[in-house]
Write a protein that holds these residues in place. Structure first.
Motif, PDB file in Angstrom:
ATOM      1  N   LEU A   1     -44.624  28.689-101.286  1.00 26.23           N
ATOM      2  CA  LEU A   1     -44.198  27.576-100.452  1.00 26.23           C
ATOM      3  C   LEU A   1     -43.118  28.102 -99.516  1.00 26.23           C
ATOM      4  O   LEU A   1     -42.080  28.594 -99.963  1.00 26.23           O
ATOM      5  CB  LEU A   1     -43.648  26.433-101.307  1.00 26.23           C
ATOM      6  N   SER A   2     -43.377  28.024 -98.207  1.00 21.93           N
ATOM      7  CA  SER A   2     -42.481  28.618 -97.214  1.00 21.93           C
ATOM      8  C   SER A   2     -41.669  27.530 -96.519  1.00 21.93           C
ATOM      9  O   SER A   2     -42.241  26.541 -96.045  1.00 21.93           O
ATOM     10  CB  SER A   2     -43.294  29.393 -96.177  1.00 21.93           C
ATOM     11  N   PHE A   3     -40.354  27.733 -96.441  1.00 22.49           N
ATOM     12  CA  PHE A   3     -39.460  26.731 -95.858  1.00 22.49           C
ATOM     13  C   PHE A   3     -38.664  27.359 -94.710  1.00 22.49           C
ATOM     14  O   PHE A   3     -37.964  28.355 -94.898  1.00 22.49           O
ATOM     15  CB  PHE A   3     -38.497  26.191 -96.920  1.00 22.49           C
ATOM     16  N   SER A   4     -38.772  26.755 -93.532  1.00 22.11           N
ATOM     17  CA  SER A   4     -37.982  27.178 -92.367  1.00 22.11           C
ATOM     18  C   SER A   4     -37.642  25.931 -91.552  1.00 22.11           C
ATOM     19  O   SER A   4     -38.088  25.779 -90.425  1.00 22.11           O
ATOM     20  CB  SER A   4     -38.760  28.185 -91.523  1.00 22.11           C
ATOM     21  N   PRO A   5     -36.854  25.017 -92.125  1.00 22.99           N
ATOM     22  CA  PRO A   5     -36.606  23.723 -91.480  1.00 22.99           C
ATOM     23  C   PRO A   5     -35.679  23.833 -90.282  1.00 22.99           C
ATOM     24  O   PRO A   5     -34.934  24.807 -90.131  1.00 22.99           O
ATOM     25  CB  PRO A   5     -35.933  22.920 -92.593  1.00 22.99           C
ATOM     26  N   PRO A   6     -35.694  22.827 -89.415  1.00 25.24           N
ATOM     27  CA  PRO A   6     -34.670  22.751 -88.372  1.00 25.24           C
ATOM     28  C   PRO A   6     -33.285  22.699 -89.008  1.00 25.24           C
ATOM     29  O   PRO A   6     -33.108  22.142 -90.095  1.00 25.24           O
ATOM     30  CB  PRO A   6     -34.993  21.432 -87.656  1.00 25.24           C
ATOM     31  N   PHE A   7     -32.309  23.272 -88.330  1.00 28.01           N
ATOM     32  CA  PHE A   7     -30.955  23.327 -88.886  1.00 28.01           C
ATOM     33  C   PHE A   7     -30.302  21.950 -88.974  1.00 28.01           C
ATOM     34  O   PHE A   7     -29.265  21.808 -89.623  1.00 28.01           O
ATOM     35  CB  PHE A   7     -30.069  24.241 -88.035  1.00 28.01           C
TER      36      PHE A   7
ATOM     37  N   GLY B   1     -42.133  31.322-110.008  1.00 28.46           N
ATOM     38  CA  GLY B   1     -41.878  32.725-110.314  1.00 28.46           C
ATOM     39  C   GLY B   1     -40.562  33.193-109.729  1.00 28.46           C
ATOM     40  O   GLY B   1     -39.787  33.886-110.387  1.00 28.46           O
ATOM     41  N   GLN B   2     -40.300  32.799-108.493  1.00 32.34           N
ATOM     42  CA  GLN B   2     -39.077  33.245-107.833  1.00 32.34           C
ATOM     43  C   GLN B   2     -38.757  32.327-106.653  1.00 32.34           C
ATOM     44  O   GLN B   2     -39.647  31.889-105.931  1.00 32.34           O
ATOM     45  CB  GLN B   2     -39.240  34.680-107.314  1.00 32.34           C
ATOM     46  N   VAL B   3     -37.473  32.020-106.509  1.00 35.22           N
ATOM     47  CA  VAL B   3     -36.952  31.406-105.289  1.00 35.22           C
ATOM     48  C   VAL B   3     -36.234  32.508-104.530  1.00 35.22           C
ATOM     49  O   VAL B   3     -35.357  33.169-105.079  1.00 35.22           O
ATOM     50  CB  VAL B   3     -35.978  30.247-105.605  1.00 35.22           C
ATOM     51  N   ARG B   4     -36.606  32.733-103.289  1.00 28.84           N
ATOM     52  CA  ARG B   4     -36.055  33.880-102.565  1.00 28.84           C
ATOM     53  C   ARG B   4     -35.916  33.562-101.084  1.00 28.84           C
ATOM     54  O   ARG B   4     -36.396  32.549-100.580  1.00 28.84           O
ATOM     55  CB  ARG B   4     -36.937  35.105-102.768  1.00 28.84           C
ATOM     56  N   GLY B   5     -35.269  34.495-100.389  1.00 29.44           N
ATOM     57  CA  GLY B   5     -35.088  34.368 -98.952  1.00 29.44           C
ATOM     58  C   GLY B   5     -33.618  34.409 -98.593  1.00 29.44           C
ATOM     59  O   GLY B   5     -32.740  34.530 -99.453  1.00 29.44           O
ATOM     60  N   VAL B   6     -33.357  34.291 -97.302  1.00 28.68           N
ATOM     61  CA  VAL B   6     -31.998  34.379 -96.777  1.00 28.68           C
ATOM     62  C   VAL B   6     -31.806  33.256 -95.762  1.00 28.68           C
ATOM     63  O   VAL B   6     -32.703  32.962 -94.965  1.00 28.68           O
ATOM     64  CB  VAL B   6     -31.739  35.742 -96.102  1.00 28.68           C
TER      65      VAL B   6
ATOM     66  N   THR C   1     -27.511  24.513 -93.805  1.00 27.80           N
ATOM     67  CA  THR C   1     -28.877  24.150 -94.172  1.00 27.80           C
ATOM     68  C   THR C   1     -29.417  25.107 -95.223  1.00 27.80           C
ATOM     69  O   THR C   1     -30.029  24.680 -96.213  1.00 27.80           O
ATOM     70  CB  THR C   1     -29.779  24.173 -92.928  1.00 27.80           C
ATOM     71  N   GLY C   2     -29.188  26.395 -95.028  1.00 25.72           N
ATOM     72  CA  GLY C   2     -29.681  27.379 -95.981  1.00 25.72           C
ATOM     73  C   GLY C   2     -29.068  27.217 -97.360  1.00 25.72           C
ATOM     74  O   GLY C   2     -29.769  27.280 -98.372  1.00 25.72           O
ATOM     75  N   ARG C   3     -27.744  27.005 -97.419  1.00 25.08           N
ATOM     76  CA  ARG C   3     -27.091  26.841 -98.724  1.00 25.08           C
ATOM     77  C   ARG C   3     -27.612  25.598 -99.448  1.00 25.08           C
ATOM     78  O   ARG C   3     -27.919  25.638-100.641  1.00 25.08           O
ATOM     79  CB  ARG C   3     -25.576  26.736 -98.539  1.00 25.08           C
ATOM     80  N   THR C   4     -27.693  24.499 -98.726  1.00 23.39           N
ATOM     81  CA  THR C   4     -28.106  23.245 -99.339  1.00 23.39           C
ATOM     82  C   THR C   4     -29.556  23.320 -99.811  1.00 23.39           C
ATOM     83  O   THR C   4     -29.886  22.885-100.922  1.00 23.39           O
ATOM     84  CB  THR C   4     -27.935  22.086 -98.339  1.00 23.39           C
ATOM     85  N   LEU C   5     -30.420  23.876 -98.980  1.00 21.23           N
ATOM     86  CA  LEU C   5     -31.829  23.972 -99.347  1.00 21.23           C
ATOM     87  C   LEU C   5     -32.025  24.924-100.522  1.00 21.23           C
ATOM     88  O   LEU C   5     -32.798  24.635-101.442  1.00 21.23           O
ATOM     89  CB  LEU C   5     -32.641  24.440 -98.139  1.00 21.23           C
ATOM     90  N   ARG C   6     -31.307  26.037-100.520  1.00 24.71           N
ATOM     91  CA  ARG C   6     -31.481  26.990-101.622  1.00 24.71           C
ATOM     92  C   ARG C   6     -31.062  26.376-102.956  1.00 24.71           C
ATOM     93  O   ARG C   6     -31.750  26.520-103.974  1.00 24.71           O
ATOM     94  CB  ARG C   6     -30.686  28.263-101.348  1.00 24.71           C
ATOM     95  N   LEU C   7     -29.927  25.669-102.952  1.00 22.64           N
ATOM     96  CA  LEU C   7     -29.482  25.023-104.187  1.00 22.64           C
ATOM     97  C   LEU C   7     -30.500  23.994-104.660  1.00 22.64           C
ATOM     98  O   LEU C   7     -30.741  23.850-105.867  1.00 22.64           O
ATOM     99  CB  LEU C   7     -28.118  24.370-103.972  1.00 22.64           C
ATOM    100  N   ALA C   8     -31.099  23.275-103.719  1.00 23.71           N
ATOM    101  CA  ALA C   8     -32.115  22.289-104.082  1.00 23.71           C
ATOM    102  C   ALA C   8     -33.335  22.957-104.705  1.00 23.71           C
ATOM    103  O   ALA C   8     -33.870  22.489-105.718  1.00 23.71           O
ATOM    104  CB  ALA C   8     -32.519  21.481-102.849  1.00 23.71           C
ATOM    105  N   LEU C   9     -33.784  24.048-104.121  1.00 23.45           N
ATOM    106  CA  LEU C   9     -34.961  24.746-104.636  1.00 23.45           C
ATOM    107  C   LEU C   9     -34.668  25.399-105.977  1.00 23.45           C
ATOM    108  O   LEU C   9     -35.517  25.412-106.886  1.00 23.45           O
ATOM    109  CB  LEU C   9     -35.440  25.789-103.622  1.00 23.45           C
ATOM    110  N   GLU C  10     -33.464  25.939-106.129  1.00 25.99           N
ATOM    111  CA  GLU C  10     -33.102  26.572-107.397  1.00 25.99           C
ATOM    112  C   GLU C  10     -32.924  25.547-108.519  1.00 25.99           C
ATOM    113  O   GLU C  10     -32.972  25.897-109.703  1.00 25.99           O
ATOM    114  CB  GLU C  10     -31.834  27.396-107.227  1.00 25.99           C
ATOM    115  N   ALA C  11     -32.731  24.276-108.157  1.00 21.91           N
ATOM    116  CA  ALA C  11     -32.599  23.220-109.163  1.00 21.91           C
ATOM    117  C   ALA C  11     -33.947  22.769-109.707  1.00 21.91           C
ATOM    118  O   ALA C  11     -33.996  22.034-110.698  1.00 21.91           O
ATOM    119  CB  ALA C  11     -31.858  22.023-108.565  1.00 21.91           C
TER     120      ALA C  11
END
Length: 481
Positions: A449-455, A400-405, A383-393
């Motif tokens: 914008l804060s994202f913490s979706p269900p896995f 300003g920045q896409v961040r988090g772990v 979930t984290g990998r897929t969401l991060r790639l989506a946000l970075e796109a």
């Protein structure tokens, strides 16, 4: 490497997410039932809690997986996990079944006098997944009803252990709003109205933030391709000096910190930050308390966020995803530290009526069993990998920045001059609701914008989010430079 039809890449995974269930809006939200419920709430709830206006909020009726249905029958995608609680998904079957079974047997016991057996089972499990798992011996637990209570139990423990009342915490930190926890909160909005009643035992120091450096350093550098920044040495040395000076000038018994800030705007500190805190605590005989109420239970891709850094606390505070939906939290510490408390004489020195509630304990044990499975960690990472790639796109001069772990990600929105842009964050949150997306703004300025979706959220559901966010960033009022 695979590529979705919407044009952004995802990494392969062996954990298959569920089929997509995209939003379905039957009536424009908030619908008539939500509006009627909002009117009732406005009449009977204290004003300082729920934001109510003609476009907000919706009232939840039921939830499953990554979906929420409101009182008017609309279906939404939840990208907040209901404040990072529903890591396993809303109404996760194992947790739901445990709650139902326990409700038919025992709903309440006398937690500090005649406890339910499940209380002992949960305390044992919490020791197993924390200090025993880290090779640090057994842990002992205070159970609580909320994260704020767990933090306050940790602060009391630090005082009993050291005899020193002082607490170092950090700007941007959020540890709950009870008076003890509030003293350590690093967001002035929550503290300022009640400063006249403050105990003033806390000291806030700068939380290292490479995007908005509190030391105004411009010569630091980041590790490309890594979620963890590598801050310049001078910044961390300045912070080390500030912490050491504070300990030498005041009676400091503990340092309280989020390993990755949640409410503060998904701030990932430099790699060496926690290591430095651990070194200082060891040198000055000060306790290191980690608030992992938000970051725990695979939210960052590891069981606990501190494991990314290889640094372990003296006390850890847990909550939110511990039960996946029941008000239960925990303060877990090394046995030798927790034994600073005197044995109960029959009148508990720290307790509450609902301590160790059987239904909550049953849900927590079911949740822990799910989190101990390899498939849960794999789903969190996917979930984290897929969401991060989506946000970075996403493409916008206002990002300003896409961040988090892991699955704990933030998008900081900025104006053309680089200053925070909370108005755009609010506009996106409101428009998202109309399109069936439950979103949250975060950060002290409200511009993240804060994202913490269900896995369990699927690739297609994340794709829908990406498409809508790009639309909002392009077309909402104020989003065009």
């Amino acid at each position: 490497m695979s590529t979705s039809t919407s044009g952004w890449s995802i990494l392969p995974t062996s954990v298959a997410p569920p089929d997509a269930m995209l939003p379905e809006i039957i009536v424009p939200p908030p619908g008539s039932r939500s509006l009627a419920l909002a009117a009732k709430l406005r009449a009977y709830e204290a004003r300082g809690v729920t934001l109510i206006d003609p476009e907000f909020p919706i009232f939840w009726e039921r939830a499953e997986g990554a979906n929420v249905w409101d009182a008017d029958g609309n279906r939404y995608l939840d990208f907040t996990g209901a404040f990072a609680v529903a890591n396993l998904g809303h109404t996760a079957p194992a947790v739901r079944d445990a709650a139902i079974a326990q409700a038919g047997i025992l709903l309440h016991a006398m937690g500090d006098v005649h406890p339910a057996a499940l209380k002992a089972d949960l305390c044992e499990a919490l020791s197993r997944i924390t200090f025993e798992r880290w090779g640090l011996g057994a842990g002992k637990t205070f159970l609580a009803n909320s994260g704020s209570e767990a933090v306050e139990a940790a602060l009391k423990t630090a005082l009993l252990h050291s005899g020193k009342p002082g607490v170092i915490s950090f700007t941007g930190g959020y540890h709950g709003l009870g008076y003890g926890a509030l003293e350590a909160v690093g967001i002035d909005y929550f503290r300022a109205p009640f400063r006249a009643q403050s105990a003033r035992f806390g000291v806030q120091l700068p939380y290292p933030h490479c995007y908005r450096c509190p030391f105004e350093c411009r010569d630091g550098f980041r590790l490309e391709g890594s979620p963890f920044p590598n801050c310049s040495t001078p910044c961390l040395e300045k912070l080390r000096s500030q912490i050491a000076a504070t300990i030498e000038q005041r009676e400091i018994g503990c340092i309280l910190v989020e390993p990755i800030q949640g409410r503060g705007g998904e701030i990932t500190p430099p790699r060496d930050f926690l290591r430095i805190l651990r070194e200082i605590c060891d040198e000055y005989k000060v306790l290191l308390i980690l608030d992992e109420i938000y970051t725990g239970f695979h939210r960052t891709g590891k069981f606990f966020a501190c494991e990314h850094f290889g640094v372990f606390p003296d006390i850890i505070c847990l909550g939110k995803a511990l039960t996946g939906g029941f008000p239960l939290a925990a303060c877990v510490g090394r046995s030798d530290i927790m034994d600073a408390w005197p044995a109960s004489s029959g009148e508990a020195l720290h307790t509450s009526t609902m301590l160790g509630n059987p239904a909550g304990c049953a849900m927590a044990l079911a949740s822990i069993r799910e989190h101990e499975k390899d498939t849960t960690a794999a789903a969190a990472r996917r979930t984290g990998r897929t969401l991060r790639l989506a946000l970075e796109a996403l493409s916008s001069p206002h990002i300003g920045q896409v961040r988090g772990v892991g699955s704990m990600l933030g998008v900081e929105l900025i104006k053309t001059d680089g200053s925070p842009f909370p108005q755009l964050s609010v506009a996106i949150m409101y428009q998202g609701l109309k399109d069936g997306l439950i979103l949250l703004g975060g950060g002290p300025a409200g511009n993240v914008l804060s994202f913490s979706p269900p896995f369990v959220v699927s690739e297609d559901e994340i794709g829908y989010l990406r498409e809508k966010l790009q639309e909002y960033l392009t077309s909402l009022p104020g989003s065009i430079s």
